[in-house]
Motif scaffolding. Structure first.
Motif, mmCIF file in Angstrom:
data_model
loop_
_atom_site.group_PDB
_atom_site.id
_atom_site.type_symbol
_atom_site.label_atom_id
_atom_site.label_comp_id
_atom_site.label_asym_id
_atom_site.label_seq_id
_atom_site.Cartn_x
_atom_site.Cartn_y
_atom_site.Cartn_z
ATOM 1 N N VAL A 55 -66.913 3.382 94.754
ATOM 2 C CA VAL A 55 -66.870 2.495 93.594
ATOM 3 C C VAL A 55 -68.302 2.330 93.090
ATOM 4 C CG1 VAL A 55 -66.397 0.156 92.772
ATOM 5 C CG2 VAL A 55 -64.806 1.270 94.352
ATOM 6 N N MET A 56 -68.526 2.679 91.837
ATOM 7 C CA MET A 56 -69.865 2.534 91.263
ATOM 8 C C MET A 56 -69.840 1.488 90.156
ATOM 9 S SD MET A 56 -72.657 5.278 89.839
ATOM 10 C CE MET A 56 -71.809 5.812 88.358
ATOM 11 N N LEU A 57 -70.712 0.530 90.282
ATOM 12 C CA LEU A 57 -70.799 -0.563 89.322
ATOM 13 C C LEU A 57 -71.755 -0.198 88.199
ATOM 14 C CD1 LEU A 57 -70.127 -3.628 88.769
ATOM 15 C CD2 LEU A 57 -72.252 -4.141 89.934
ATOM 16 N N GLU A 58 -71.276 -0.322 86.970
ATOM 17 C CA GLU A 58 -72.115 -0.133 85.781
ATOM 18 C C GLU A 58 -72.137 -1.438 84.987
ATOM 19 O OE1 GLU A 58 -74.099 2.092 84.516
ATOM 20 O OE2 GLU A 58 -73.805 3.536 86.140
ATOM 21 N N PRO A 59 -73.284 -1.866 84.484
ATOM 22 C CA PRO A 59 -73.353 -3.150 83.770
ATOM 23 C C PRO A 59 -72.569 -3.179 82.458
ATOM 24 C CG PRO A 59 -75.534 -2.414 84.465
ATOM 25 C CD PRO A 59 -74.611 -1.268 84.654
ATOM 26 N N CYS A 122 -67.919 3.422 99.957
ATOM 27 C CA CYS A 122 -69.274 3.203 99.443
ATOM 28 C C CYS A 122 -69.187 2.478 98.104
ATOM 29 C CB CYS A 122 -69.997 4.545 99.255
ATOM 30 S SG CYS A 122 -71.698 4.389 98.661
ATOM 31 N N VAL A 123 -70.054 1.469 97.963
ATOM 32 C CA VAL A 123 -70.192 0.772 96.683
ATOM 33 C C VAL A 123 -71.606 1.018 96.186
ATOM 34 C CG1 VAL A 123 -70.113 -1.430 95.462
ATOM 35 C CG2 VAL A 123 -68.537 -1.007 97.367
ATOM 36 N N ILE A 124 -71.713 1.511 94.955
ATOM 37 C CA ILE A 124 -73.012 1.804 94.347
ATOM 38 C C ILE A 124 -73.264 0.787 93.236
ATOM 39 C CG2 ILE A 124 -74.397 3.501 93.111
ATOM 40 C CD1 ILE A 124 -72.603 5.686 94.309
ATOM 41 N N PHE A 125 -74.405 0.159 93.295
ATOM 42 C CA PHE A 125 -74.819 -0.783 92.250
ATOM 43 C C PHE A 125 -75.839 -0.063 91.371
ATOM 44 C CE2 PHE A 125 -73.179 -3.310 95.663
ATOM 45 C CZ PHE A 125 -72.537 -4.369 95.041
ATOM 46 N N ASP A 126 -75.351 0.499 90.266
ATOM 47 C CA ASP A 126 -76.237 1.261 89.381
ATOM 48 C C ASP A 126 -76.952 0.316 88.417
ATOM 49 O OD1 ASP A 126 -77.469 3.498 88.359
ATOM 50 O OD2 ASP A 126 -75.850 3.956 86.956
ATOM 51 N N GLU A 127 -78.130 0.732 88.003
ATOM 52 C CA GLU A 127 -78.931 -0.024 87.026
ATOM 53 C C GLU A 127 -79.106 -1.481 87.459
ATOM 54 O OE1 GLU A 127 -80.302 1.826 85.090
ATOM 55 O OE2 GLU A 127 -78.987 3.484 84.558
ATOM 56 N N TYR A 128 -79.363 -1.677 88.742
ATOM 57 C CA TYR A 128 -79.467 -3.047 89.258
ATOM 58 C C TYR A 128 -80.656 -3.791 88.645
ATOM 59 C CZ TYR A 128 -79.456 -6.942 92.530
ATOM 60 O OH TYR A 128 -79.405 -8.206 93.077
ATOM 61 N N GLU A 130 -81.205 -4.365 85.744
ATOM 62 C CA GLU A 130 -80.800 -5.218 84.627
ATOM 63 C C GLU A 130 -80.491 -6.642 85.078
ATOM 64 O OE1 GLU A 130 -77.991 -3.724 81.898
ATOM 65 O OE2 GLU A 130 -78.924 -1.751 81.739
ATOM 66 N N ARG A 131 -80.255 -6.819 86.364
ATOM 67 C CA ARG A 131 -80.134 -8.135 86.985
ATOM 68 C C ARG A 131 -79.102 -9.035 86.290
ATOM 69 N NH1 ARG A 131 -83.666 -10.161 90.156
ATOM 70 N NH2 ARG A 131 -81.823 -11.364 90.727
ATOM 71 N N SER A 132 -77.954 -8.460 86.044
ATOM 72 C CA SER A 132 -76.883 -9.257 85.464
ATOM 73 C C SER A 132 -76.330 -10.216 86.522
ATOM 74 C CB SER A 132 -75.760 -8.364 84.941
ATOM 75 O OG SER A 132 -75.071 -7.770 86.013
ATOM 76 N N LEU A 133 -75.754 -11.300 86.043
ATOM 77 C CA LEU A 133 -75.189 -12.310 86.932
ATOM 78 C C LEU A 133 -74.092 -11.706 87.808
ATOM 79 C CD1 LEU A 133 -75.012 -15.365 87.653
ATOM 80 C CD2 LEU A 133 -73.359 -15.587 85.815
ATOM 81 N N ALA A 134 -73.209 -10.908 87.207
ATOM 82 C CA ALA A 134 -72.093 -10.329 87.960
ATOM 83 C C ALA A 134 -72.578 -9.328 89.002
ATOM 84 C CB ALA A 134 -71.103 -9.662 87.006
ATOM 85 N N ALA A 135 -73.672 -8.604 88.727
ATOM 86 C CA ALA A 135 -74.203 -7.654 89.712
ATOM 87 C C ALA A 135 -74.758 -8.390 90.919
ATOM 88 C CB ALA A 135 -75.282 -6.788 89.077
#
Length: 853
Positions: A55-59, A122-128, A130-135
């Motif tokens: 799972v990859m997180l995108e803002p 695996c969980v990937i936090f991409d573009e971290y 950007e420091r969004s609240l949800a990330a």
């Protein structure tokens, strides 16, 4: 065909080794390195992953869809096969999907419904960066899930500009094992940076030249100097439209195509902006910061950065989040610059000077320190975390903002008094909406007006689609917008308003989505298209803290106590109550942008649990008495106000004490004897403070509760207080023995040799005064003393006319010296009085005697 080499390829082996041996890792790679599309595909081949998913997180939704499509294209597949995505209202996954690119709200829902993330390796936090609240929230939840439930779960944080070592330190603290940091250096292609300060494009730059003017100038310059397509960054949709209009009005080359790109643009237009320009053509993409990260726009080799962005700013005073235009940070500027070197060497034009560049802030503030924390507070409660400090954060949520958010959630019924999520709060959380809108939808459905609730929620969740023509101010009445929406007609119809292109359609699509979300599809329309009257109640359900009461003209008082005002007379102006959906944060009276009328009956019915009866027992200086009233209040709003017939006697006494304090010492029932007693007690306190209390005016006022309050029961007016015997009250704390000592140590009067009893003046507590006619103390050889002979009295020796002729504390010395000069003077002025040569042998007298011959 082999894939073109990207900078990230050189560090992929190191990154894969790190993930084989550690549960967490950090990848730091600059824009254009290729991390978004290469890393998930590389991890997919790892044996430790097995058949589990990534799972990859995108803002951003646009970036999520684009990343999934690019990876699928790399595999030669359609999106939804091996690689898919989940974004709001758009899901492309299947049973064979191994890589899911999701947006942040989706990841939170996945964690809340299955904290163990079964089937995910695996969980990937991409573009971290950007420091969004949800990330930040998603990472905090994932770390706790990893520690408590899934020690085999891998977490990878990828950042382009943020300090990777700082992220690693936080992850290490969470897992207690060192977290490796893998860094990729260099870009895919070199990028030249050119600074265009004021005057660089036009020889004379008018002071009124706007950012769209400058961007349009820079686009024309770039098209003349460089080949390839252009990506220009502007802060918002309004600036994009103005720039597009300026460029269309100018003589652009015939091969140039203009393409706007922003979040609310429909997906087909977004895809067109991301697609390569037609053969033989060039493209100018006018984009918001949505294009900063994880996007490759085919053919773009020129970036124009206007240097501004819209940043959300939450106001604790109004509970509103507004968008402010701010300077970009250096990190954001570097992100934008990186878009120019994705497929070939590029150029970045920056519309500011080299010196200005040195003053850019290194990073934008993380959203968690400036945002509305109501969504975060609800997710924490549903997760079961009573204290946010128990989770791991790169920047912890501010306590004050979190406390305010929890207060709102209690008003919405989402949290109980102890801060635990209620069943209603959990239902709101499952909707994935802001708690305000989730509460509105669920309550609207309960009340049988669910479809209207969906329409109102859709309106409130979007930018106001209407604005007045010719600069006039549009009416703020939500009912006008709701009427246009429910009648399926243009919102501008008969309102004299122009409408944001596509806004009507977006709102209707959102409303239809919400209908499906709360399960109203296929149900009978119990609320008809004419249910406009529910707009106020529904708005109030979403914004209970912004219920307002009319104060005067167009001014209103909010439940919080703050003031707000309509900008002009309109349909809402005579409404006794408003539910305000939007207002600004100006001091004094905030400007109301959107509101609906609310009836008193709706307040009484639907906010009964929030209305409290308050008994006001207060001092009224104007009336000179205690006034008692009973009010029914909703926060700072007074719904009803009437006299209180039988107020609490203790409360009346407290209010009367307030009146005495306000009026000062003169409000107490002072008499001459009471003041004399106070002075005697003060004298004793000055000389023996450890034995006698302070009874000065200031101390008496400070201690009214102790000595006066018991005697005020049944009294309401100051004149009733003045009927009290203050001397008796001052003596109340003393027993018989103390009162006897008082009379002995500090008597009120002294008997002089003439036999008269003369009062002592203790107004100067250090040295009490005895004023007595000189003739009455003939024969008195020693000065009288008080306090067991330790304090001499200051004697004011008076003439027959009661005027001082001598002040002394040494009476014996006076008789021996000064008396003879005084005698000479007095014999001349008072010849009928006896002035003996030897006063010590003379008979004291209180009466005049004829002088002996």
């Amino acid at each position: 065909m082999p894939l073109p080499a990207l900078p990230i390829d050189a560090v992929l082996p190191e990154l894969l080794r790190a993930l084989r041996g550690h549960p967490c890792a950090v990848l730091q790679a600059p824009p254009g390195a290729g991390k978004t599309t290469r890393v998930p595909l590389a991890i997919l081949r790892e044996s430790w992953l097995g058949e589990q998913r990534i799972v990859m997180l995108e803002p951003r939704r646009l970036a999520a869809r684009a990343a999934a499509r690019r990876m699928a294209k790399t595999l030669g597949e359609r999106v939804g096969t091996t690689v898919g995505y989940r974004v709001r209202r758009d899901v492309r996954v299947s049973g064979s999907t191994r890589i899911e690119v999701v947006t942040e709200g989706i990841l939170t829902r996945m964690l809340q419904s299955d904290p163990g993330l079964e089937g995910v390796g695996c969980v990937i936090f991409d573009e971290y960066h950007e420091r969004s609240l949800a990330a930040d929230l998603g990472l905090a939840f994932a770390l706790e899930a990893q520690a408590a439930l899934r020690d085999d779960l891998r977490l990878l944080v990828m950042s382009a500009t943020l300090d990777g070592e700082r992220i690693a330190a936080m992850l290490t603290e969470a897992g207690e094992t060192p977290v490796p940091v893998v860094s990729s250096h260099g870009r895919a292609f070199p990028i030249e940076t050119r600074y265009l300060d004021a005057g660089d494009i036009r020889d004379r730059r008018p002071a009124w030249l706007t950012l769209p003017d400058r961007i349009a100038d820079a686009v024309r310059l770039a098209l003349s100097e460089e080949s390839g397509s252009v990506l220009a960054f502007l802060p918002g949709v309004g600036e994009i439209r103005r720039t597009e209009s300026l460029l269309r009005a100018s003589a652009l080359p015939p091969d140039v195509r203009l393409a706007p790109l922003y979040g609310t643009l429909d997906q087909r237009a977004q895809d067109a902006a991301l697609a390569p320009a037609p053969v033989g053509a060039r493209k100018v993409v006018l984009a918001t910061p949505i294009a900063e990260s994880s996007l490759t726009i085919e053919g773009v080799r020129v970036v124009i950065d206007g240097g501004y962005a819209r940043a959300p700013r939450f106001s604790p005073r109004t509970g509103m989040t507004s968008l402010e235009t701010v300077r970009v940070s250096r990190a954001s500027a570097d992100q934008r610059r990186g878009r120019a070197g994705r497929t070939e060497p590029g150029v970045c034009y920056r519309l500011w000077g080299v010196l200005d560049d040195q003053h850019l802030a290194p990073f934008a503030p993380p959203e968690i320190v400036e945002a509305d924390l109501a969504p975060l507070a609800l997710e924490l409660a549903v997760w079961g975390v009573p204290d946010a400090d128990s989770l791991h954060w790169l920047d912890a949520p501010p306590r004050a903002a979190l406390s305010q958010a929890r207060d709102l959630l209690r008003q919405l019924g989402a949290l109980d008094a102890q801060g635990v999520a209620t069943a209603h709060g959990r239902a709101i959380s499952r909707l994935g909406l802001h708690p305000r809108l989730g509460h509105l939808l669920l309550r609207g459905r309960e009340l049988g007006i669910g479809r209207t609730a969906c329409n109102v929620a859709a309106l409130l969740s979007q930018r106001d689609p209407m604005r007045a023509r010719d600069g006039a101010t549009a009416d703020a009445d939500v009912r006008l917008r709701l009427d246009a929406l429910q009648r399926r007609r243009s919102a501008s119809a008969s309102l004299g308003l122009s409408v944001d292109r596509g806004a009507d359609q977006r709102i209707r699509e959102e409303a239809d989505h919400l209908v499906r979300l709360i399960g109203l599809v296929g149900t009978h329309r119990s609320d008809t298209d004419d249910s406009i009257g529910a707009a106020g109640l529904l708005t109030a359900l979403a914004y209970p803290d912004r219920i307002a009461q009319r104060a005067s003209n167009n001014r209103y008082k909010l439940r919080t106590g703050h003031a707000a005002a309509l900008s002009h007379d309109q349909l809402l102006s005579e409404s006794a109550y408003l539910a305000i959906a939007a207002l600004d944060d100006r001091r004094g009276a905030a400007k109301i942008f959107s509101a609906a009328p609310l009836t008193a009956a709706d307040l009484e019915t639907h906010f009964a649990d929030h209305i409290e009866a308050v008994d006001l027992v207060e001092w009224s200086a104007d009336a000179g008495r205690v006034v008692a009233r009973r009010q029914r209040r909703l926060g700072a709003l007074v719904l009803s106000d009437g006299p209180l017939v039988s107020p609490d006697p203790d409360a009346v006494a407290d209010a009367l004490l307030d009146g005495i304090r306000e009026a000062g010492p003169q409000a107490l029932p002072w008499s001459k004897s009471a003041r004399g007693l106070q002075d005697r007690l003060r004298f004793l306190h000055v000389h023996r403070p450890d034995q006698w209390p302070d009874v000065s005016d200031s101390t008496l006022l400070e201690t009214l509760d102790a000595w006066l309050r018991p005697h005020l029961i049944g009294r309401r007016r100051l004149d009733e207080v003045r009927a009290l015997d203050l001397s008796a009250l001052l003596l109340t704390p003393f027993d018989w023995q103390q009162r006897t000592a008082l009379d002995r140590l500090a008597p009120s009067h002294l008997t002089v040799p003439s036999g008269s009893t003369r009062p002592l003046d203790y107004s100067t507590p250090e040295t009490p005064v005895l004023a007595v006619r000189l003739q009455e103390v003939f024969g008195l050889t020693e000065t009288p003393r008080l306090l067991d002979g330790t304090v001499p009295v200051t004697m004011h020796l008076l003439s027959p006319a009661q005027r001082p002729v001598q002040v002394t504390q040494d009476l014996a010395g006076f008789w021996a010296s000064s008396y003879f000069d005084v005698r000479k003077d007095l014999r001349g002025r008072y010849p009928k009085h006896h002035w003996p040569e030897n006063p010590l042998e003379a008979t004291p007298t209180a009466r005049a005697k004829r002088r002996r011959s």
